[in-house]
Design an enzyme around this catalytic site. Structure first.
Site, PDB file in Angstrom:
ATOM      1  N   ASP A 171      28.025 -18.235 -28.741  1.00  0.00           N
ATOM      2  CA  ASP A 171      27.133 -18.753 -29.773  1.00  0.00           C
ATOM      3  C   ASP A 171      26.930 -20.263 -29.682  1.00  0.00           C
ATOM      4  OD1 ASP A 171      27.257 -16.102 -30.806  1.00  0.00           O
ATOM      5  OD2 ASP A 171      29.054 -16.634 -31.938  1.00  0.00           O
ATOM      6  N   GLU A 198      19.234 -11.996 -35.846  1.00  0.00           N
ATOM      7  CA  GLU A 198      20.287 -12.928 -36.257  1.00  0.00           C
ATOM      8  C   GLU A 198      20.164 -14.234 -35.478  1.00  0.00           C
ATOM      9  OE1 GLU A 198      23.774 -10.674 -35.302  1.00  0.00           O
ATOM     10  OE2 GLU A 198      23.447 -10.807 -33.150  1.00  0.00           O
TER      11      GLU A 198
END
Length: 517
Positions: free
Chosen positions: A19, A181
């Site tokens: 991420d 997301e």
């Protein structure tokens, strides 16, 4: 000038660094990644060329910023975003243990970072966008409570207080892939671009993008979506997604994103155990104003540096590290919030001393554990342990740790007959077994392992003695495909009393991590 003769290697930050989020300040770049149940949280890196990264600290270094008590494996800190505005760095993230979003700020990326500011923002994967007119927007993934539709939500926020100053709006639900997301909002040439991840953070992962003339939309989906995905390909890099964009001073654009490097195991398919790693690719813009990542959404392990101002390699670390400093190196982490009484660099100067507690590696508490990520498929690891276990069950050693249900250990312990012994143990889900044990006379012992892409081979030796092979374990059994979760393998030093506090301290003099290319 574009340089097509020099290439860089992906991943640019190997091992469990998922991420990624990046920002530029002048000629310097700063990047953060998720840290889940490990402490300190949110490692922060510096680079001057996007290729060579050096860790310079953590954003979350105090329990008041990062409460991980009782946090289950692969919970904790998810998907941070880093941004710079008016002389301050901001890092926003979610602590999934309590399902709350917060942000911290600092004037220096090395810290200290502020105490958390907690906006009322029920989502995960939050991101901040500082617009040209002074307004600040918070964006995140919603649809977790009640009848709220799943998708990407956005609101205006007062950055000083964390209070929302507008209603929370659903702005885009993606292109139809599961798990929309990881949103980031950008403004480019007067248009607002909303980039997200879809498909789940597995082999169907992808990056999609939409744009609008207004920050709340309506957003028009790119007809060429996804702009990054390796789904249904035979590439050695898989699960590419969850990207962030950055523009260089020369006007060029680049993307950082996560990916995995699975190992193919005969008759059992692909498995990845190093975790989701940080990758880099150039970004071009189509004639109709859409970003294109890499080669029409595909990237490679070797890529041209293009216009990147390649700097000296800051990523190298010494093969052998000692514990002579008054603090641990930035590569080391604890499992959840450490107990002060469980570890010390002062009780035996020059050594890391662990005082084993009742907590074991099988628990979701905070064991006496200090570990670092495995970052290479081929590596050799060794440590010198000094330990004189007093009571049965007192144990200290070296672990290959994926989570509390999947790990291997080689350790020194005291058996029921009162004698010291070396053991090799494997824990695979609900199955665990001490597979090898052998009497050992001394207090000092070298414990180690050799890692290959598909197997770990363990060994021990007396100081200045010959090493003896002592057990092996498949890497695939510690992979995400088997063990689950979102993390990667750690190589850790640990001590435990297996239900009782150890009377004997365990001291580690040095730790060797050698990359075998």
């Amino acid at each position: 000038m574009i340089n097509s003769t020099i290439q860089y290697s992906n991943p640019v930050i190997p091992g469990f660094h998922p991420d990624p989020s990046v920002c530029r300040v002048g000629e310097d770049f700063y990047l953060v990644t998720s840290s889940f149940e490990y402490f300190p949280g949110v490692p922060i890196f510096h680079s001057q060329d996007l290729v060579h990264w050096k860790q310079i600290g953590h954003c979350l270094t105090r329990q008041s910023q990062l409460d991980l008590e009782g946090c289950r494996s692969s919970m904790g800190i998810y998907a941070p975003t880093i941004r710079f505005h008016n002389g301050r760095f901001y890092m926003i993230t979610t602590n999934v243990k309590m399902f709350r979003n917060f942000y911290v700020w600092a004037e220096s990326p090395e810290g200290p970072w502020s105490e958390p500011i907690w906006p009322e923002w029920p989502s995960v994967d939050p991101s901040l966008f500082f617009d040209e007119d002074g307004r600040v927007y918070i964006t995140g993934t919603g649809g977790f409570f009640g009848d709220e539709p799943k998708g990407i939500y956005q609101a205006e926020i007062d950055i000083a207080s964390g209070k929302l100053v507008s209603e929370r709006r659903l702005v885009w639900q993606g292109t139809g892939g599961k798990s929309a997301e990881g949103p980031h909002l950008y403004r480019v040439n007067g248009q607002y671009y909303l980039m997200i991840a879809e498909g789940g953070t597995e082999y169907g992962h992808m990056v999609t993008i939409a744009r609008s003339a207004l920050p709340y939309g309506p957003f028009e989906s790119n007809p060429a979506n996804p702009i990054l995905s390796h789904r249904s390909t035979g590439s050695s890099i898989q699960a590419t997604g969850h990207a962030d964009l950055v523009q260089l001073e020369d006007g060029s654009w680049w993307a950082v994103f996560l990916g995995i490097r699975p190992v193919s195991v005969p008759f059992s398919g692909r498995h990845h155990h190093l975790g989701r790693e940080t990758f880099l690719a150039p970004v071009t813009w189509s004639a109709d104003g859409w970003p294109v990542i890499g080669d029409n959404g595909k990237i490679a392990e070797k890529m041209d540096v293009g216009t990147l101002p390649i700097a000296l390699d800051e990523t190298a670390t010494p093969d052998v590290g000692d514990f002579n400093a008054n603090q641990l190196g930035l590569e080391w982490n604890f499992l959840r919030n450490p107990r002060d009484e469980d570890w010390s660099l002062e009780s035996r100067p020059g050594w890391l001393t662990l005082h084993g507690s009742e907590v074991t590696l099988n628990d979701t508490g905070s064991p006496a554990f200090v570990g670092r990520r495995q970052q290479h498929f081929k590596c050799s690891v060794a440590t010198l342990l000094s330990f004189d276990p007093v009571h049965e069950g007192e144990e200290a050693g070296l672990t290959v740790f994926m989570n509390n249900r999947f790990h291997y250990e080689i350790a020194l312990t005291r058996g029921g007959d009162g004698g010291r012994k070396v053991i090799f143990r494997r824990r695979i889900g609900s199955l665990w077994r001490v597979e090898l044990e052998e009497a050992y006379e001394g207090n000092d012992i070298i414990l180690g392992l050799d890692a290959e892409p598909a197997q770990y081979t363990f060994f021990f030796a007396a100081p200045n003695g010959e090493r003896k092979s002592f057990g092996s374990g498949e890497c695939s059994l510690l992979s995400t495909e088997v063990a689950g979760g979102f993390t990667g393998v750690y190589l850790g030093l640990y001590a435990t009393g297996n239900g009782k506090r150890c009377e004997a301290p365990a001291s580690f003099n040095w730790f060797q991590y050698k990359h075998n290319s």
